[in-house]
Scaffold this motif. Structure first.
Motif, PDB file in Angstrom:
ATOM      1  N   SER A  71       9.545  22.789  39.644  1.00  0.00           N
ATOM      2  CA  SER A  71       8.178  22.317  39.903  1.00  0.00           C
ATOM      3  C   SER A  71       8.200  20.864  40.357  1.00  0.00           C
ATOM      4  O   SER A  71       8.898  20.038  39.775  1.00  0.00           O
ATOM      5  CB  SER A  71       7.323  22.454  38.647  1.00  0.00           C
ATOM      6  OG  SER A  71       7.904  21.733  37.572  1.00  0.00           O
ATOM      7  N   PRO A  72       7.448  20.536  41.418  1.00  0.00           N
ATOM      8  CA  PRO A  72       7.404  19.153  41.903  1.00  0.00           C
ATOM      9  C   PRO A  72       6.814  18.213  40.852  1.00  0.00           C
ATOM     10  O   PRO A  72       5.904  18.581  40.113  1.00  0.00           O
ATOM     11  CB  PRO A  72       6.483  19.244  43.132  1.00  0.00           C
ATOM     12  CG  PRO A  72       6.501  20.684  43.521  1.00  0.00           C
ATOM     13  CD  PRO A  72       6.652  21.447  42.246  1.00  0.00           C
ATOM     14  N   ASP A  73       7.341  17.021  40.784  1.00  0.00           N
ATOM     15  CA  ASP A  73       6.872  16.048  39.783  1.00  0.00           C
ATOM     16  C   ASP A  73       5.604  15.322  40.191  1.00  0.00           C
ATOM     17  O   ASP A  73       4.965  14.675  39.356  1.00  0.00           O
ATOM     18  CB  ASP A  73       7.967  14.997  39.516  1.00  0.00           C
ATOM     19  CG  ASP A  73       9.220  15.623  38.924  1.00  0.00           C
ATOM     20  OD1 ASP A  73       9.075  16.627  38.200  1.00  0.00           O
ATOM     21  OD2 ASP A  73      10.324  15.105  39.171  1.00  0.00           O
ATOM     22  N   ASP A  74       5.230  15.404  41.464  1.00  0.00           N
ATOM     23  CA  ASP A  74       4.107  14.600  41.943  1.00  0.00           C
ATOM     24  C   ASP A  74       2.806  15.392  42.033  1.00  0.00           C
ATOM     25  O   ASP A  74       1.833  14.931  42.646  1.00  0.00           O
ATOM     26  CB  ASP A  74       4.429  14.001  43.313  1.00  0.00           C
ATOM     27  CG  ASP A  74       4.778  15.072  44.339  1.00  0.00           C
ATOM     28  OD1 ASP A  74       4.991  16.239  43.940  1.00  0.00           O
ATOM     29  OD2 ASP A  74       4.843  14.734  45.538  1.00  0.00           O
ATOM     30  N   MET A  75       2.739  16.565  41.434  1.00  0.00           N
ATOM     31  CA  MET A  75       1.531  17.373  41.487  1.00  0.00           C
ATOM     32  C   MET A  75       0.544  16.908  40.414  1.00  0.00           C
ATOM     33  O   MET A  75       0.942  16.609  39.285  1.00  0.00           O
ATOM     34  CB  MET A  75       1.851  18.854  41.289  1.00  0.00           C
ATOM     35  CG  MET A  75       2.753  19.435  42.363  1.00  0.00           C
ATOM     36  SD  MET A  75       1.918  19.448  43.976  1.00  0.00           S
ATOM     37  CE  MET A  75       3.178  20.175  45.018  1.00  0.00           C
ATOM     38  N   SER A  76      -0.745  16.886  40.768  1.00  0.00           N
ATOM     39  CA  SER A  76      -1.752  16.362  39.846  1.00  0.00           C
ATOM     40  C   SER A  76      -2.632  17.442  39.238  1.00  0.00           C
ATOM     41  O   SER A  76      -3.530  17.133  38.465  1.00  0.00           O
ATOM     42  CB  SER A  76      -2.637  15.344  40.576  1.00  0.00           C
ATOM     43  OG  SER A  76      -3.300  15.965  41.672  1.00  0.00           O
ATOM     44  N   GLN A 128       4.613  20.714  33.062  1.00  0.00           N
ATOM     45  CA  GLN A 128       4.335  19.457  33.743  1.00  0.00           C
ATOM     46  C   GLN A 128       3.053  18.846  33.195  1.00  0.00           C
ATOM     47  O   GLN A 128       2.063  19.536  32.947  1.00  0.00           O
ATOM     48  CB  GLN A 128       4.165  19.695  35.248  1.00  0.00           C
ATOM     49  CG  GLN A 128       5.441  19.988  35.978  1.00  0.00           C
ATOM     50  CD  GLN A 128       6.200  18.722  36.365  1.00  0.00           C
ATOM     51  OE1 GLN A 128       5.946  17.641  35.832  1.00  0.00           O
ATOM     52  NE2 GLN A 128       7.129  18.861  37.278  1.00  0.00           N
ATOM     53  N   VAL A 186      -0.187  17.250  33.865  1.00  0.00           N
ATOM     54  CA  VAL A 186      -1.095  17.111  34.996  1.00  0.00           C
ATOM     55  C   VAL A 186      -2.368  16.406  34.527  1.00  0.00           C
ATOM     56  O   VAL A 186      -2.746  16.491  33.364  1.00  0.00           O
ATOM     57  CB  VAL A 186      -1.445  18.479  35.612  1.00  0.00           C
ATOM     58  CG1 VAL A 186      -0.225  19.089  36.275  1.00  0.00           C
ATOM     59  CG2 VAL A 186      -1.981  19.421  34.562  1.00  0.00           C
ATOM     60  N   SER A 187      -3.023  15.737  35.465  1.00  0.00           N
ATOM     61  CA  SER A 187      -4.179  14.920  35.129  1.00  0.00           C
ATOM     62  C   SER A 187      -5.473  15.720  35.175  1.00  0.00           C
ATOM     63  O   SER A 187      -6.493  15.248  35.648  1.00  0.00           O
ATOM     64  CB  SER A 187      -4.274  13.744  36.104  1.00  0.00           C
ATOM     65  OG  SER A 187      -4.379  14.217  37.440  1.00  0.00           O
TER      66      SER A 187
END
Length: 232
Positions: free
Chosen positions: A113-118, A145, A147-148
């Motif tokens: 999973s990409p680390d920059d996903m919000s 992850q 996430v915001s």
């Protein structure tokens, strides 16, 4: 003249009764929460999904699943992560309460999973691009992850991917979220015909997941065979 007067009197007596009957019928129409068999269920709790087109014969089988776990989920789950994921799916299936939906985990894969996903929606989009569905019907994507967003799962109605964000201290919550998202894959909408309860298909805070309302149940049963088909 006398006969006409009698007819007028009879009419006056019948009008209140007719009005009462109309009022009762109207009240019944308003309070009836279960749509009749010939009504469009798709307008209430979900949509009728098309079966896969194929010329060969099919037999009823199980919905075949690939479980895609990201590194963060595996790390948090610890030893026995795959078994924990399978148990989660079994418990989610039990919330369908007798609906003819059978889930079979065919394989598990590690998903980067990409680390920059919000958001979970963004993570779901990334999973759709990398997780293969060659020998399965749907993918259950598990992520830990951070996430915001407060949303903890996502799936589009009639799609083949569902994602659940992990709650380390609330495993039962993950089970409820998974069952909710899987219901979307089988055509169910948010909400239900039991608005006073927070049942399984409430848009949030479904504190009573055992409440699978009759309308949603019919939608799931209507679409159960969408994935329950394998070649003979």
């Amino acid at each position: 003249m006398r006969g006409r007067g009698s007819r007028y009197l009879a009419l006056l007596l019948l009008l209140p009764a007719a009005g009462l009957a109309f009022a009762v019928a109207a009240a019944y129409g308003v309070s009836t929460w279960m749509p009749p068999e010939d009504s469009a269920v798709s307008l209430v709790c979900g949509v009728s999904l098309a079966l896969p087109e194929h010329d060969q014969a099919f037999e009823v089988d199980s919905t075949r699943i690939v479980v895609a776990m990201d590194e963060e989920w595996r790390t948090q789950a610890g030893v026995g992560a795959e078994e924990a994921a399978r148990r989660m799916i079994v418990e989610a299936a039990s919330l369908f309460r007798g609906v003819h939906i059978h889930l079979l985990v065919v394989r598990s894969v590690e998903w980067e999973s990409p680390d920059d996903m919000s958001s979970v929606q963004a993570l779901l989009g990334a999973a759709e691009e990398s997780v293969l569905l060659d020998d399965v019907d749907i993918a259950v994507v598990l992520t830990a992850q951070a996430v915001s967003t407060s949303e903890d799962g996502d799936a589009r109605i009639g799609d083949r991917f569902a994602i659940v964000a992990r709650h380390p201290d609330q495993p039962k919550r993950d089970v409820m979220v998974l069952a909710h998202e899987l219901s979307h894959l089988f055509g169910a909408h948010h909400g239900c015909d039991l608005p006073e309860h927070d049942g399984l298909m409430a848009s949030q805070a479904f504190s009573e997941p055992e409440l699978l309302c009759p309308c949603t149940r019919r939608v799931l049963e209507m679409n159960a065979d969408r994935f329950h088909r394998s070649l003979k």
